[in-house]
Design a protein around this motif. Structure first.
Motif, mmCIF file in Angstrom:
data_model
loop_
_atom_site.group_PDB
_atom_site.id
_atom_site.type_symbol
_atom_site.label_atom_id
_atom_site.label_comp_id
_atom_site.label_asym_id
_atom_site.label_seq_id
_atom_site.Cartn_x
_atom_site.Cartn_y
_atom_site.Cartn_z
ATOM 1 N N TRP A 365 -5.349 -8.183 12.682
ATOM 2 C CA TRP A 365 -5.536 -6.754 12.912
ATOM 3 C C TRP A 365 -4.915 -5.930 11.781
ATOM 4 N N LEU A 366 -3.725 -6.322 11.346
ATOM 5 C CA LEU A 366 -3.091 -5.632 10.226
ATOM 6 C C LEU A 366 -3.952 -5.723 8.972
ATOM 7 N N ARG A 367 -4.518 -6.883 8.733
ATOM 8 C CA ARG A 367 -5.374 -7.064 7.575
ATOM 9 C C ARG A 367 -6.559 -6.114 7.623
ATOM 10 N N MET A 368 -7.120 -5.939 8.823
ATOM 11 C CA MET A 368 -8.284 -5.063 8.940
ATOM 12 C C MET A 368 -7.878 -3.599 8.811
ATOM 13 N N ARG A 369 -6.723 -3.235 9.355
ATOM 14 C CA ARG A 369 -6.305 -1.834 9.287
ATOM 15 C C ARG A 369 -5.958 -1.419 7.869
ATOM 16 N N SER A 382 -4.675 -8.783 1.157
ATOM 17 C CA SER A 382 -3.879 -8.843 2.377
ATOM 18 C C SER A 382 -3.482 -10.254 2.780
ATOM 19 N N LEU A 383 -4.214 -11.287 2.335
ATOM 20 C CA LEU A 383 -3.837 -12.646 2.702
ATOM 21 C C LEU A 383 -2.497 -13.042 2.108
ATOM 22 N N ASP A 384 -2.081 -12.359 1.038
ATOM 23 C CA ASP A 384 -0.818 -12.693 0.386
ATOM 24 C C ASP A 384 0.370 -11.961 1.012
ATOM 25 N N ASN A 385 0.134 -11.055 1.924
ATOM 26 C CA ASN A 385 1.157 -10.086 2.284
ATOM 27 C C ASN A 385 1.968 -10.466 3.516
ATOM 28 N N ASP A 386 3.144 -9.842 3.633
ATOM 29 C CA ASP A 386 4.085 -10.131 4.700
ATOM 30 C C ASP A 386 3.997 -9.060 5.781
ATOM 31 N N ALA A 387 4.103 -9.470 7.042
ATOM 32 C CA ALA A 387 4.219 -8.501 8.129
ATOM 33 C C ALA A 387 5.658 -7.997 8.159
ATOM 34 N N ASN A 403 4.040 0.081 14.430
ATOM 35 C CA ASN A 403 5.354 -0.128 13.824
ATOM 36 C C ASN A 403 5.332 -1.289 12.838
ATOM 37 N N LEU A 404 4.157 -1.629 12.357
ATOM 38 C CA LEU A 404 4.047 -2.767 11.450
ATOM 39 C C LEU A 404 3.353 -2.362 10.155
ATOM 40 N N GLY A 405 3.825 -2.924 9.055
ATOM 41 C CA GLY A 405 3.166 -2.814 7.771
ATOM 42 C C GLY A 405 2.970 -4.207 7.215
ATOM 43 N N ARG A 415 11.260 -2.655 -0.738
ATOM 44 C CA ARG A 415 11.668 -1.907 0.455
ATOM 45 C C ARG A 415 13.082 -2.293 0.897
ATOM 46 N N HIS A 416 13.418 -3.578 0.812
ATOM 47 C CA HIS A 416 14.693 -4.051 1.350
ATOM 48 C C HIS A 416 15.814 -4.105 0.314
ATOM 49 N N THR A 417 15.504 -3.898 -0.973
ATOM 50 C CA THR A 417 16.555 -3.984 -1.992
ATOM 51 C C THR A 417 16.775 -2.675 -2.738
ATOM 52 N N THR A 418 15.954 -1.668 -2.466
ATOM 53 C CA THR A 418 16.119 -0.361 -3.108
ATOM 54 C C THR A 418 16.011 0.729 -2.055
ATOM 55 N N ALA A 419 16.029 1.980 -2.516
ATOM 56 C CA ALA A 419 15.963 3.113 -1.592
ATOM 57 C C ALA A 419 14.530 3.508 -1.230
ATOM 58 N N TRP A 420 13.535 2.787 -1.722
ATOM 59 C CA TRP A 420 12.161 3.034 -1.267
ATOM 60 C C TRP A 420 12.059 2.675 0.215
ATOM 61 N N LYS A 421 11.374 3.499 0.999
ATOM 62 C CA LYS A 421 11.220 3.181 2.417
ATOM 63 C C LYS A 421 9.857 3.643 2.916
ATOM 64 N N PRO A 422 9.279 2.905 3.873
ATOM 65 C CA PRO A 422 7.965 3.286 4.400
ATOM 66 C C PRO A 422 8.079 4.404 5.424
ATOM 67 N N THR A 423 7.005 5.170 5.574
ATOM 68 C CA THR A 423 6.921 6.167 6.641
ATOM 69 C C THR A 423 6.253 5.526 7.850
ATOM 70 N N THR A 424 6.073 6.294 8.896
ATOM 71 C CA THR A 424 5.465 5.753 10.114
ATOM 72 C C THR A 424 3.989 5.439 9.890
ATOM 73 N N ALA A 425 3.489 4.502 10.678
ATOM 74 C CA ALA A 425 2.085 4.116 10.617
ATOM 75 C C ALA A 425 1.389 4.567 11.901
ATOM 76 N N GLY A 426 0.160 4.193 12.061
ATOM 77 C CA GLY A 426 -0.596 4.503 13.264
ATOM 78 C C GLY A 426 -1.571 3.388 13.537
ATOM 79 N N LYS A 427 -2.335 3.524 14.612
ATOM 80 C CA LYS A 427 -3.268 2.445 14.945
ATOM 81 C C LYS A 427 -4.369 2.312 13.906
ATOM 82 N N ASN A 428 -4.690 3.428 13.233
ATOM 83 C CA ASN A 428 -5.782 3.414 12.273
ATOM 84 C C ASN A 428 -5.327 3.648 10.843
ATOM 85 N N LYS A 429 -4.032 3.826 10.611
ATOM 86 C CA LYS A 429 -3.582 4.145 9.253
ATOM 87 C C LYS A 429 -2.322 3.374 8.904
#
Length: 493
Positions: A365-369, A382-387, A403-405, A415-429
């Protein structure tokens, strides 16, 4: 504008650039005055440099628009001066030669620039306005000209309006075109064009299949390129298999990178009779393991049944002909997932889970979104990516789509080693991102649309098909992929 006025204007531009250059030098030295005047001088310097970069990008776009207008005006004026007696082809060559000499580019590049300029200036008013406003780069204008080249006036206007008119009936969602790299915009523009002007995709695909080939090109430093022009389904499957095999070999004892492993496995699979390490290749000589390629295909059901010509979408590639999608389904592509979509807009519906671990369905589902890593400009498939939990599980974050990217490994580490951070997601975005400087960047969104309805089955009969009725239609239709689609429809929700 006379020559004197043009000279004065360019002198003013040069003076402005010199002033900006001085500001950048001051920022690089870390001005003592700024340190005394500001509570956070480094942040001020950082913001100043970023503001200059943003301004330069806008000015470059404006200059590109000016170049296009000047080139078209020159071509039209030269044509009038030449008169009707000069052969058209000879005149075009002369114009391209003059423009090439002025811009110090070759004849072919000059001709391409003139063709794109003519399309932008005469046929794409919103694109030209975006250049003049500094919101679209020349690269974006090239994409727009390329993707509208085969469309009529109304089709070109509709494509422009979808991406560049916020008041259009169904405007593009997510990151605005001018804020994403041009190569990413090309993917979105081509997807929209194929979806709304799909009549020729089968013919063009047949022509491409006839032209399939392998090419060899020597390079420097004792290296060479070997590439294959293949149907998208085969190419995607080969790439995924190389990636999956390479990932399975990674570990503490393996020093090669993912790219090196892909290359070594590619060579060893084709040179199976040669000794290991031939030509400097470090791959152990062994056939591929039992890892299967995964090809995710989203196919509108009516297109799968042959009632419409709506293109399917191959994950990581884009639109493909319906015939290719039917073949993939008939051959039992292992990752052809049954997906429930909202009949109003074609978007996937929300799903969720109360435990930390994701199911295979949720990963699909994440891959499709998202379609790819959601970091701005990233094209990692997307096949290379981490949930990744946007709000961590330890802090109360749920394991639900909103709540998933799925950032690629590089941007997951960012994301986990610097100050970059994700914003909220949605069911379609997918989630957007916030940089260390506080700037917000939107992610790309899939342009979900409801499937096309065949003329003999209007939407007024209901927004969803009766499952049993659909199976009856398929069985009566008697197509070679009947069993595959029947299993797909009969499977429990």
């Amino acid at each position: 504008m006379g020559k004197a006025a043009a000279v004065r204007a360019f002198e003013e531009i040069k003076a402005a650039l010199a002033a900006l250059d001085t500001e950048v030098d001051r920022a690089g030295r870390g001005s003592v005055a700024a340190t005394k005047e500001c509570a956070d001088p480094l942040a001020t310097l950082v913001d100043g440099c970023l503001d200059i970069l943003a301004g330069v990008r806008a000015v470059e776009a404006m200059i590109a628009g000016l170049k296009a207008k000047a080139a078209v005006a020159y071509a039209e004026s030269a044509s009038a001066v030449a008169g009707p007696d000069v052969p058209v082809q000879a005149h075009e060559m002369a114009v391209a030669a003059e423009v090439g000499c002025v811009l110090a580019v070759g004849p072919r590049a000059a001709s391409t620039f003139l063709a794109t300029s003519h399309a932008v200036v005469t046929s794409l008013p919103r694109t030209l306005a975006g250049l003049q406003a500094g919101t679209l780069s020349w690269g974006h204008a090239v994409v727009m000209a390329d993707e509208t080249a085969s469309l009529d006036v109304n089709g070109a206007a509709a494509l422009e309006a979808h991406f560049l008119d916020p008041d259009a009936p169904d405007p593009a969602r997510g990151c605005p075109p001018g804020e994403m790299p041009a190569h990413r915009f090309r993917v979105k523009a081509r997807t929209w064009r194929e979806r709304h002007h799909a009549g020729s995709i089968e013919a063009r695909h047949s022509k491409g299949v006839a032209e399939r080939r392998v090419e060899y090109r020597p390079d420097r430093d004792g290296m060479a390129w070997l590439s294959a022009y293949l149907p998208a389904g085969q190419a995607s499957a080969v790439w995924d298999r190389l990636t999956s095999e390479a990932r399975s070999m990674q570990g503490t004892e393996e020093g090669r990178t993912l790219s090196q492993l892909r290359a070594d496995n590619y060579a060893s699979s084709l040179l199976a009779t040669f000794p290991a390490g031939s030509g400097g290749c470090q791959a152990a000589e062994r056939p591929f393991s039992g890892i299967r390629a995964q090809v995710l295909v989203t196919v509108p059901v009516f297109s799968l049944m042959g009632f419409t010509d709506e293109p399917a979408v191959l994950d990581g590639y884009g639109p493909i002909p319906p015939s290719m999608a039917r073949a993939l389904v008939a051959e039992g592509a292992g990752s052809f997932y049954r997906v429930l979509v909202d009949p109003r807009d074609g978007a996937p519906l929300e799903i969720g889970r109360t435990s930390y671990r994701l199911t295979k369905a949720m990963r699909a589902w994440l891959r499709m979104r998202d379609g790819k890593c959601p970091f701005p400009g990233c094209s990692n498939h997307s096949l290379d990516n981490d949930a990744d939990h946007l709000l961590s599980w330890a802090k109360g974050g749920a394991t639900g789509i909103s709540n998933l990217g799925q950032p690629c490994p590089k941007h997951h580490r960012l994301r986990h080693t610097t100050a970059w951070k994700p914003t909220t997601a949605g069911k379609n975005k997918p989630p957007g991102w916030i940089s260390p400087s506080g700037r917000r960047y939107s992610s790309e969104h899939q342009d979900w649309e409801p499937p096309h309805w065949p003329t003999h089955c209007p939407p007024s009969q209901g927004t969803s098909l009766a499952r049993a009725g659909t199976i009856d239609i398929v069985r009566h239709h008697g197509s070679p992929w009947e069993n595959a689609l029947s299993r797909y429809l009969e499977a429990p929700p």
